[in-house]
Write a protein that holds these residues in place. Structure first.
Motif, PDB file in Angstrom:
ATOM      1  N   GLU A  91      31.043  43.530  42.782  1.00 11.17           N
ATOM      2  CA  GLU A  91      29.736  43.966  42.680  1.00 11.17           C
ATOM      3  C   GLU A  91      28.588  43.203  41.588  1.00 11.17           C
ATOM      4  O   GLU A  91      29.425  42.143  40.903  1.00 11.17           O
ATOM      5  CB  GLU A  91      30.385  45.035  41.259  1.00 11.17           C
ATOM      6  N   PHE A  92      27.422  43.596  41.452  1.00 14.94           N
ATOM      7  CA  PHE A  92      26.614  43.306  40.407  1.00 14.94           C
ATOM      8  C   PHE A  92      26.162  43.684  39.100  1.00 14.94           C
ATOM      9  O   PHE A  92      25.098  42.849  38.784  1.00 14.94           O
ATOM     10  CB  PHE A  92      25.220  42.819  41.489  1.00 14.94           C
ATOM     11  N   ALA A  93      26.441  44.733  39.126  1.00 15.29           N
ATOM     12  CA  ALA A  93      26.526  45.364  37.341  1.00 15.29           C
ATOM     13  C   ALA A  93      27.274  44.017  36.512  1.00 15.29           C
ATOM     14  O   ALA A  93      28.798  45.613  37.046  1.00 15.29           O
ATOM     15  CB  ALA A  93      25.691  47.082  37.238  1.00 15.29           C
ATOM     16  N   ALA A  94      26.795  44.456  35.464  1.00 17.09           N
ATOM     17  CA  ALA A  94      27.971  43.193  34.569  1.00 17.09           C
ATOM     18  C   ALA A  94      28.930  45.053  33.565  1.00 17.09           C
ATOM     19  O   ALA A  94      30.425  44.530  33.692  1.00 17.09           O
ATOM     20  CB  ALA A  94      27.153  42.240  33.628  1.00 17.09           C
ATOM     21  N   ARG A  95      28.476  46.132  33.581  1.00 16.48           N
ATOM     22  CA  ARG A  95      28.573  46.782  32.277  1.00 16.48           C
ATOM     23  C   ARG A  95      29.922  47.520  33.051  1.00 16.48           C
ATOM     24  O   ARG A  95      30.821  48.296  33.161  1.00 16.48           O
ATOM     25  CB  ARG A  95      27.803  47.210  32.231  1.00 16.48           C
ATOM     26  N   THR A  96      29.484  48.061  34.667  1.00 14.15           N
ATOM     27  CA  THR A  96      30.351  48.351  35.812  1.00 14.15           C
ATOM     28  C   THR A  96      31.271  47.764  36.085  1.00 14.15           C
ATOM     29  O   THR A  96      32.679  48.107  36.101  1.00 14.15           O
ATOM     30  CB  THR A  96      29.388  48.797  36.858  1.00 14.15           C
ATOM     31  N   ILE A  97      31.392  46.122  36.479  1.00 16.94           N
ATOM     32  CA  ILE A  97      32.349  45.668  36.670  1.00 16.94           C
ATOM     33  C   ILE A  97      33.890  45.263  35.888  1.00 16.94           C
ATOM     34  O   ILE A  97      34.440  45.498  35.973  1.00 16.94           O
ATOM     35  CB  ILE A  97      31.581  44.083  36.839  1.00 16.94           C
ATOM     36  N   ARG A  98      33.119  45.696  33.934  1.00 18.91           N
ATOM     37  CA  ARG A  98      33.650  45.681  33.254  1.00 18.91           C
ATOM     38  C   ARG A  98      35.007  46.870  33.274  1.00 18.91           C
ATOM     39  O   ARG A  98      35.983  46.642  33.374  1.00 18.91           O
ATOM     40  CB  ARG A  98      32.940  45.901  32.076  1.00 18.91           C
ATOM     41  N   GLU A  99      34.730  47.722  33.380  1.00 19.98           N
ATOM     42  CA  GLU A  99      35.288  48.780  33.369  1.00 19.98           C
ATOM     43  C   GLU A  99      36.023  49.027  34.710  1.00 19.98           C
ATOM     44  O   GLU A  99      37.551  49.117  34.873  1.00 19.98           O
ATOM     45  CB  GLU A  99      34.546  50.587  33.856  1.00 19.98           C
ATOM     46  N   LEU A 100      35.619  48.447  36.140  1.00 20.25           N
ATOM     47  CA  LEU A 100      36.731  48.090  36.885  1.00 20.25           C
ATOM     48  C   LEU A 100      37.535  46.985  36.517  1.00 20.25           C
ATOM     49  O   LEU A 100      38.982  46.947  37.168  1.00 20.25           O
ATOM     50  CB  LEU A 100      36.115  47.570  38.183  1.00 20.25           C
ATOM     51  N   VAL A 101      36.863  46.087  35.612  1.00 19.88           N
ATOM     52  CA  VAL A 101      38.740  44.856  35.889  1.00 19.88           C
ATOM     53  C   VAL A 101      39.252  45.509  34.592  1.00 19.88           C
ATOM     54  O   VAL A 101      40.330  45.677  34.833  1.00 19.88           O
ATOM     55  CB  VAL A 101      37.683  43.988  34.482  1.00 19.88           C
ATOM     56  N   ASN A 102      39.248  46.655  33.896  1.00 16.61           N
ATOM     57  CA  ASN A 102      39.558  47.413  32.677  1.00 16.61           C
ATOM     58  C   ASN A 102      40.351  47.958  33.094  1.00 16.61           C
ATOM     59  O   ASN A 102      42.191  48.593  32.741  1.00 16.61           O
ATOM     60  CB  ASN A 102      38.800  47.344  31.059  1.00 16.61           C
ATOM     61  N   ASN A 103      39.891  48.952  34.246  1.00 18.28           N
ATOM     62  CA  ASN A 103      40.442  50.196  34.293  1.00 18.28           C
ATOM     63  C   ASN A 103      41.011  50.200  35.366  1.00 18.28           C
ATOM     64  O   ASN A 103      42.416  50.973  35.601  1.00 18.28           O
ATOM     65  CB  ASN A 103      39.608  51.403  34.130  1.00 18.28           C
ATOM     66  N   VAL A 104      40.959  48.947  36.251  1.00 18.93           N
ATOM     67  CA  VAL A 104      41.630  49.219  37.939  1.00 18.93           C
ATOM     68  C   VAL A 104      42.496  48.196  38.480  1.00 18.93           C
ATOM     69  O   VAL A 104      43.492  48.150  38.066  1.00 18.93           O
ATOM     70  CB  VAL A 104      40.925  49.720  38.300  1.00 18.93           C
ATOM     71  N   CYS A 105      41.765  47.033  37.886  1.00 20.01           N
ATOM     72  CA  CYS A 105      42.258  45.756  38.329  1.00 20.01           C
ATOM     73  C   CYS A 105      42.915  45.135  37.793  1.00 20.01           C
ATOM     74  O   CYS A 105      44.354  45.002  38.169  1.00 20.01           O
ATOM     75  CB  CYS A 105      41.252  45.080  39.068  1.00 20.01           C
ATOM     76  N   GLU A 106      43.159  45.577  36.458  1.00 13.85           N
ATOM     77  CA  GLU A 106      44.507  44.712  35.921  1.00 13.85           C
ATOM     78  C   GLU A 106      45.207  45.436  35.969  1.00 13.85           C
ATOM     79  O   GLU A 106      46.334  45.005  35.633  1.00 13.85           O
ATOM     80  CB  GLU A 106      44.052  46.179  33.868  1.00 13.85           C
ATOM     81  N   PHE A 107      45.419  47.196  36.589  1.00 17.35           N
ATOM     82  CA  PHE A 107      47.417  47.271  37.083  1.00 17.35           C
ATOM     83  C   PHE A 107      47.021  46.948  38.264  1.00 17.35           C
ATOM     84  O   PHE A 107      47.924  47.935  38.929  1.00 17.35           O
ATOM     85  CB  PHE A 107      46.855  48.976  36.347  1.00 17.35           C
ATOM     86  N   ARG A 108      46.515  46.524  38.827  1.00 17.28           N
ATOM     87  CA  ARG A 108      46.633  46.663  40.770  1.00 17.28           C
ATOM     88  C   ARG A 108      46.564  44.448  40.850  1.00 17.28           C
ATOM     89  O   ARG A 108      45.501  44.106  41.011  1.00 17.28           O
ATOM     90  CB  ARG A 108      45.526  47.351  41.114  1.00 17.28           C
ATOM     91  N   PHE A 109      47.520  44.122  41.660  1.00  9.79           N
ATOM     92  CA  PHE A 109      47.919  43.273  41.740  1.00  9.79           C
ATOM     93  C   PHE A 109      47.324  42.897  43.041  1.00  9.79           C
ATOM     94  O   PHE A 109      47.164  41.584  43.596  1.00  9.79           O
ATOM     95  CB  PHE A 109      48.951  43.282  41.926  1.00  9.79           C
ATOM     96  N   ASN A 110      46.363  43.940  43.602  1.00  7.64           N
ATOM     97  CA  ASN A 110      45.585  43.776  45.381  1.00  7.64           C
ATOM     98  C   ASN A 110      44.377  44.102  45.129  1.00  7.64           C
ATOM     99  O   ASN A 110      43.451  43.942  46.323  1.00  7.64           O
ATOM    100  CB  ASN A 110      46.388  44.863  46.479  1.00  7.64           C
ATOM    101  N   MET A 111      43.933  43.783  43.906  1.00  6.65           N
ATOM    102  CA  MET A 111      42.148  43.319  43.978  1.00  6.65           C
ATOM    103  C   MET A 111      41.636  42.546  42.792  1.00  6.65           C
ATOM    104  O   MET A 111      42.483  42.357  42.351  1.00  6.65           O
ATOM    105  CB  MET A 111      42.173  44.852  43.662  1.00  6.65           C
ATOM    106  N   SER A 112      40.859  42.272  43.594  1.00  6.66           N
ATOM    107  CA  SER A 112      39.712  41.092  42.585  1.00  6.66           C
ATOM    108  C   SER A 112      38.333  41.785  42.656  1.00  6.66           C
ATOM    109  O   SER A 112      38.059  42.030  43.437  1.00  6.66           O
ATOM    110  CB  SER A 112      39.577  39.963  43.611  1.00  6.66           C
ATOM    111  N   PRO A 113      38.312  42.040  41.249  1.00  5.83           N
ATOM    112  CA  PRO A 113      37.022  42.121  40.628  1.00  5.83           C
ATOM    113  C   PRO A 113      35.685  40.275  40.605  1.00  5.83           C
ATOM    114  O   PRO A 113      36.450  39.551  40.689  1.00  5.83           O
ATOM    115  CB  PRO A 113      36.727  42.625  39.830  1.00  5.83           C
ATOM    116  N   LEU A 114      34.867  40.722  41.370  1.00  6.85           N
ATOM    117  CA  LEU A 114      33.809  39.767  41.168  1.00  6.85           C
ATOM    118  C   LEU A 114      32.323  39.477  41.031  1.00  6.85           C
ATOM    119  O   LEU A 114      32.369  40.674  41.795  1.00  6.85           O
ATOM    120  CB  LEU A 114      33.998  39.125  43.133  1.00  6.85           C
TER     121      LEU A 114
END
Ligand SMILES: C[S@@+](CC[C@H](N)C(=O)[O-])C[C@H]1O[C@@H](n2cnc3c(N)ncnc32)[C@H](O)[C@@H]1O
Length: 230
Positions: A107-130
């Motif tokens: 994902e190339f939008a910084a604001r959007t990926i912050r939500e992905l990191v904080n709300n989703v990937c933080e709680f899921r060990f099978n995802m990497s946000p890049l």
């Protein structure tokens, strides 16, 4: 009426739930219990928790409801996701591929990926946000392994080329792609069907065999999901 949950008859790790009012909704089994991603309802049924999957928010759910015959993304798969946004569909893919699968989220939008990191990937060990631009796959080639499937939903011009360039680097031989095409984001001056045909043509010249093209109305206007194999 009591709520119940049944496996989808064709697609592993996708479920049908029947709700109190008798309506049927798609769902996936929640890999991050008690966490929601986009306000979706959680259902507890026989010691497991399921997340309702909204076809108006996720084109993959829309495609399943519109009669898609193949969902290549399956348990244990490695998936490259181009255009993960805040993780609505990516989180359901994380549920489907399960503990032994992995999803790399570009994902190339910084604001959007912050939500992905904080709300989703933080709680899921099978995802990497890049935080990366999908047009330059060589920039993340050290971070992503070979994958079984690529899911592409970047809503940009040249998206078939971007997808094929990523497939050249990361897709295993015999791998599959799922490609959400929004006609308006490619060329506003052309009829949607002309746009879809052009994108399909690009995929064919890049070595893909197109297996299905599903229109996503009424869930998404002027969108199709293309499923192809290489
Ligand atoms: C339609 S949204 C994706 C929605 C998401 N697939 C879902 O179902 O939850 C498209 C996303 O692609 C991202 N995007 C567009 N072009 C991109 C690029 N070149 N590289 C990475 N991300 C891109 C946008 O920032 C946006 O978040």
């Amino acid at each position: 009426m009591a709520v119940n949950v049944k496996p989808h008859p064709h697609f592993p790790a996708i479920y049908w739930t029947t709700l109190e009012d008798g309506s049927r909704k798609l769902a996936t089994k929640n890999l991050a219990p008690e966490k929601t991603v986009y306000g979706e309802r959680l259902i507890r049924y026989r010691q497991a928790e399921y997340r309702l999957w909204d076809p108006y928010r996720s084109k993959l759910a829309a495609a399943v409801l519109k009669g898609l015959e193949t969902v290549p993304i399956q348990p244990d798969h490695k998936v490259l996701y181009l255009g993960a946004a805040s993780g609505t569909t990516a989180s359901h893919i994380s549920d489907i591929i399960g503990e032994r699968g992995y999803v790399y989220c570009i994902e190339f939008a910084a604001r959007t990926i912050r939500e992905l990191v904080n709300n989703v990937c933080e709680f899921r060990f099978n995802m990497s946000p890049l935080l990366m631009d999908a047009r330059f796959p060589e920039r993340y080639s050290m971070l992503v392994e070979a994958v079984d499937d690529i899911y592409c939903d970047i809503a940009q011009p040249e998206q078939a080329k971007v997808l094929a360039d990523n497939a050249d680097l990361f897709l295993k031989a015999g791998g599959w792609i799922m490609f959400a095409v929004k006609a308006r984001s490619i060329d506003v001056t052309k009829e949607p069907s002309e746009v879809y045909q052009r994108e399909i043509g690009i995929l064919k010249t890049r070595g893909f065999q197109v297996r299905e093209v599903i229109r996503l109305e009424p869930y998404d206007k002027a969108h199709v999901m293309i499923v192809a194999e290489r």
